[in-house]
Motif scaffolding. Structure first.
Motif, mmCIF file in Angstrom:
data_model
loop_
_atom_site.group_PDB
_atom_site.id
_atom_site.type_symbol
_atom_site.label_atom_id
_atom_site.label_comp_id
_atom_site.label_asym_id
_atom_site.label_seq_id
_atom_site.Cartn_x
_atom_site.Cartn_y
_atom_site.Cartn_z
ATOM 1 N N TYR A 10 37.442 38.212 37.145
ATOM 2 C CA TYR A 10 36.254 39.049 36.931
ATOM 3 C C TYR A 10 35.014 38.342 37.459
ATOM 4 N N CYS A 11 34.217 39.080 38.197
ATOM 5 C CA CYS A 11 33.023 38.504 38.804
ATOM 6 C C CYS A 11 32.016 38.098 37.723
ATOM 7 N N PRO A 12 31.522 36.841 37.760
ATOM 8 C CA PRO A 12 30.550 36.419 36.749
ATOM 9 C C PRO A 12 29.180 37.081 36.917
ATOM 10 N N ARG A 13 28.924 37.713 38.073
ATOM 11 C CA ARG A 13 27.640 38.411 38.245
ATOM 12 C C ARG A 13 27.718 39.872 37.829
ATOM 13 N N CYS A 14 28.693 40.607 38.377
ATOM 14 C CA CYS A 14 28.709 42.061 38.142
ATOM 15 C C CYS A 14 29.896 42.516 37.293
ATOM 16 N N THR A 15 30.748 41.592 36.881
ATOM 17 C CA THR A 15 31.947 41.821 36.053
ATOM 18 C C THR A 15 33.001 42.715 36.722
ATOM 19 N N ARG A 28 35.638 35.341 45.809
ATOM 20 C CA ARG A 28 34.643 36.266 46.359
ATOM 21 C C ARG A 28 34.764 37.603 45.646
ATOM 22 N N CYS A 29 33.589 38.185 45.368
ATOM 23 C CA CYS A 29 33.553 39.500 44.744
ATOM 24 C C CYS A 29 33.344 40.550 45.834
ATOM 25 N N ALA A 30 34.299 41.471 45.963
ATOM 26 C CA ALA A 30 34.197 42.519 46.982
ATOM 27 C C ALA A 30 33.159 43.571 46.607
ATOM 28 N N THR A 31 32.772 43.625 45.346
ATOM 29 C CA THR A 31 31.783 44.621 44.896
ATOM 30 C C THR A 31 30.353 44.163 45.194
ATOM 31 N N CYS A 32 29.999 42.934 44.793
ATOM 32 C CA CYS A 32 28.606 42.484 44.965
ATOM 33 C C CYS A 32 28.466 41.341 45.990
ATOM 34 N N ASP A 33 29.574 40.915 46.581
ATOM 35 C CA ASP A 33 29.597 39.899 47.637
ATOM 36 C C ASP A 33 29.293 38.469 47.151
#
Ligand SMILES: [Zn+2]
Length: 175
Positions: A10-15, A28-33
């Motif tokens: 889970y992305c620590p910025r946008c979850t 790498r988060c594909a949602t918020c980069d």
């Protein structure tokens, strides 16, 4: 049983769950980069000499409880490695050493509570000051004073520390 850090999803910025492990240290988060690096940790240890003898420590806690080690530990955030060496020696042996001298570095893997931390162990040398009386404290069960030729390398807790002690030239033991 250890936790596989690649399973952190889970992305620590946008979850977002579109958070994937790229290689041995990046997600790498594909949602918020967002790109997050889990870099190696800096750790230190010191080959502490007194005359023609060395001071090793017997570990009180895991990893490596009951095995031999050198005084040392992780470098704290915002701390120099030289300051970390002096702090760790004071915490573990109750003595204050002069500025340690750099010797070499070795990579290591340190398992603590199911997580594997990859470290770079920076090894220093120092001598025990005249009149100082080291005593076991903190996570040290016992101070082991030994001649370099009598070290039982099978009983050293970590590969990095074993290699450092094997590489340290005997003729330089006398400061
Ligand atoms: Zn994100």
């Amino acid at each position: 049983m250890s936790i596989d850090v690649r399973a952190i999803r889970y992305c620590p910025r946008c979850t977002s769950a579109n958070y994937t492990f790229l290689d041995d240290r990046r997600w790498r988060c594909a949602t918020c980069d967002l790109v997050y690096y889990h870099n190696i940790a800096a750790a230190c240890a010191v080959i502490l000499t007194r005359g023609d003898q060395l001071l090793l420590t017997l570990r009180k806690s895991d990893p490596g409880a009951g095995l031999l080690d050198l005084p040392g530990g992780f470098v704290d955030p915002d701390e120099s490695v030289e300051a970390a060496v002096i702090r760790e020696v004071h915490e573990e042996l109750g003595i204050v050493i002069d500025t340690p001298r750099y010797f070499a570095s070795y990579q290591n893997r340190y398992y603590f509570r199911e997580i594997e931390y990859r470290t770079l162990d920076l090894i220093f040398t120092a001598s025990v000051p005249e009149g100082a009386a080291p005593v076991a404290a903190d996570d040290v069960a016992e101070v082991v004073v030994v001649r370099p030729e009598d070290i039982d390398f099978e009983k050293i807790a970590f590969a990095s520390i074993r290699q450092a002690l094997q590489d340290f030239p005997g003729d330089k033991f006398r400061h």
